[in-house]
Motif scaffolding. Structure first.
Motif, PDB file in Angstrom:
ATOM      1  N   MET A  37      42.269  -6.655   2.962  1.00 23.39           N
ATOM      2  CA  MET A  37      41.007  -6.362   2.521  1.00 23.39           C
ATOM      3  C   MET A  37      39.987  -6.095   3.424  1.00 23.39           C
ATOM      4  O   MET A  37      39.051  -5.313   3.250  1.00 23.39           O
ATOM      5  N   TYR A  38      39.991  -6.815   4.663  1.00 23.30           N
ATOM      6  CA  TYR A  38      39.261  -6.187   5.773  1.00 23.30           C
ATOM      7  C   TYR A  38      39.458  -4.855   6.029  1.00 23.30           C
ATOM      8  O   TYR A  38      38.646  -4.137   6.103  1.00 23.30           O
ATOM      9  N   ASP A  50      36.141  -4.807   3.209  1.00 21.53           N
ATOM     10  CA  ASP A  50      35.707  -5.994   2.938  1.00 21.53           C
ATOM     11  C   ASP A  50      35.088  -6.625   4.105  1.00 21.53           C
ATOM     12  O   ASP A  50      35.367  -5.923   5.271  1.00 21.53           O
ATOM     13  N   PRO A  92      37.012 -12.341   4.409  1.00 20.31           N
ATOM     14  CA  PRO A  92      36.602 -12.279   3.022  1.00 20.31           C
ATOM     15  C   PRO A  92      36.429 -13.793   2.463  1.00 20.31           C
ATOM     16  O   PRO A  92      37.029 -14.565   2.988  1.00 20.31           O
ATOM     17  N   THR A 122      37.499 -14.975  -3.349  1.00 24.39           N
ATOM     18  CA  THR A 122      37.750 -13.547  -3.270  1.00 24.39           C
ATOM     19  C   THR A 122      39.191 -13.273  -3.170  1.00 24.39           C
ATOM     20  O   THR A 122      39.879 -12.481  -4.123  1.00 24.39           O
ATOM     21  N   VAL A 141      39.426  -3.112  -3.971  1.00 21.82           N
ATOM     22  CA  VAL A 141      38.366  -3.364  -3.018  1.00 21.82           C
ATOM     23  C   VAL A 141      37.237  -2.288  -2.742  1.00 21.82           C
ATOM     24  O   VAL A 141      35.956  -2.204  -2.746  1.00 21.82           O
ATOM     25  N   ARG A 189      33.566  -2.507  -3.793  1.00 17.92           N
ATOM     26  CA  ARG A 189      32.227  -1.896  -2.834  1.00 17.92           C
ATOM     27  C   ARG A 189      31.391  -1.298  -3.435  1.00 17.92           C
ATOM     28  O   ARG A 189      30.220  -0.939  -3.335  1.00 17.92           O
ATOM     29  N   PRO A 223      29.851 -10.160   2.114  1.00 16.13           N
ATOM     30  CA  PRO A 223      31.291 -10.268   1.574  1.00 16.13           C
ATOM     31  C   PRO A 223      31.439 -10.028   0.117  1.00 16.13           C
ATOM     32  O   PRO A 223      30.413 -10.306  -0.702  1.00 16.13           O
ATOM     33  N   ILE A 224      32.503  -9.461  -0.271  1.00 17.83           N
ATOM     34  CA  ILE A 224      32.764  -9.134  -1.711  1.00 17.83           C
ATOM     35  C   ILE A 224      32.972 -10.384  -2.472  1.00 17.83           C
ATOM     36  O   ILE A 224      33.502 -11.317  -1.848  1.00 17.83           O
TER      37      ILE A 224
END
Lengths: 129, 212
Positions: free
Chosen positions: A40-41, A45, A49, A53, B161, B165, B176-177
């Motif tokens: 995710m990073y 994100d 995270p 999530t 993701v 965003r 952060p999401i």
């Protein structure tokens, strides 16, 4: 078993009242958690995270893979056993995924060939010595 | 950490999971050839030196090595040579490689970190195989199938993701999401038809409701 309870409750959260398999698979929390954080990073994100999530994304991904595999199995059962072709058929409409998969598969082939060639060379080397 | 695997085959393993035309693969291989797989840095979030590519590639090798350990049952022929590693990216397009090189050279440290995460991260094959076995009920899940599904799932995460965003920029939020963004992104992906729908259980759900 709190694990099974968590597993089945998270399965029902995913939206199916009747699970396909008889919940013999106790889905523990965070099977993909560590990898998902990095992923995710990488996709945009935060560096860290939020854990909720990540948990939600894991649930969604597991549901996605489950549905994909079930659909592939339905198609594949007509032909006999399940094969990679069935998965490729499922994502045929999605061009980026399809291209990526064909790329991965061709790379695997290359690797296999290269490994075979290497093993043959090793044998020759061993026999010479 | 577990360092039983050759760093070259670790890089090879990592290369296997990434597109052939990216020069990062080349750089990493050259980087790992000059470094021995030392240190025990498994989690790249803890490394602050991931910015420098040679240092980063060392970390990468370690992460890939740790990943390799768990894929042991899948990959039996793991003892590969350096030559294999250099032979691999041959399918790269030289002009594309040049473009990538020029872009990558201009990356900031943050961008490089993120790109590194993007390239290196992957869902574990062992876990995916376990999941597939439990779903299909059959033990015969081939390795190509596992790798394919891992790739599909990774791209799906990417779509989630990125859409999340987009949702955040529309709502003008930052940070952060959060799960609500992911849910909205998932809803949008469903509308686009990128998520396979399960047709059969919906039938049973309606049947159950009708008994009330």
């Amino acid at each position: 078993m709190s694990n099974a309870a968590a597993g089945s409750s998270s399965k029902s959260k995913a939206g199916s009242s009747q699970p396909y398999e008889t919940t013999s698979f106790k889905r523990k929390r965070g099977v993909f958690q560590k990898d998902l954080q990095h992923m995710m990073y990488g996709f945009g994100d935060d560096a860290n995270p939020l854990p909720e999530t990540v948990a939600l994304v894991e649930d969604i991904v597991v549901e996605y893979v489950t549905d994909l595999a079930h659909k592939a199995q339905e198609i594949g059962s007509k032909r006999g056993k399940l094969s990679v072709e069935d998965f490729l058929y499922q994502i045929r409409k999605d061009f980026p995924k399809l291209n990526r998969c064909t790329e991965l598969l061709s790379m695997q082939e290359e690797l296999k060939q290269a490994r075979k060639a290497f093993e043959v060379d090793e044998e020759k080397l061993a026999s010479i010595e | 950490m577990k360092q039983s695997k050759d760093p070259f085959e670790a890089a090879l393993e990592e290369q296997e999971e990434s597109p052939p035309e990216s020069p990062i693969g080349q750089e990493e291989l050259e980087g790992t050839q000059s470094h021995t797989a030392g240190g025990g840095l498994e989690d790249e979030f803890e490394t602050s030196n991931a910015a420098a590519v040679p240092g980063g590639s060392n970390v990468k090798a370690n992460v890939a090595v740790a990943k390799n350990k768990e894929d042991d049952e899948e990959e039996e022929e793991e003892n590969m040579d350096v030559d294999l590693a250099s032979k691999l990216p041959s399918s790269a397009d030289p002009s594309k490689m040049e473009k990538m090189q020029s872009i990558l050279s201009q990356f900031t440290e943050d961008q490089m970190n993120r790109y590194e995460s993007f390239r290196r991260s992957a869902l574990q094959k062992a876990n995916m195989r376990r999941l597939l076995v439990s779903i299909t009920g059959s033990q015969k899940i081939s390795l190509p199938m596992t790798i394919t599904v891992c790739g599909i799932a990774k791209m799906f995460v990417g779509e989630l993701v990125e859409t999340a965003r987009m949702v955040m920029t529309e709502r003008r939020e930052s940070g952060p999401i959060r799960p609500c963004h992911i849910r909205e992104a998932y809803r949008r992906l469903k509308l686009e038809g990128k998520v396979p729908k399960r047709s059969v259980p919906r039938l049973f759900r309606y049947l159950i409701l009708s008994f009330d």
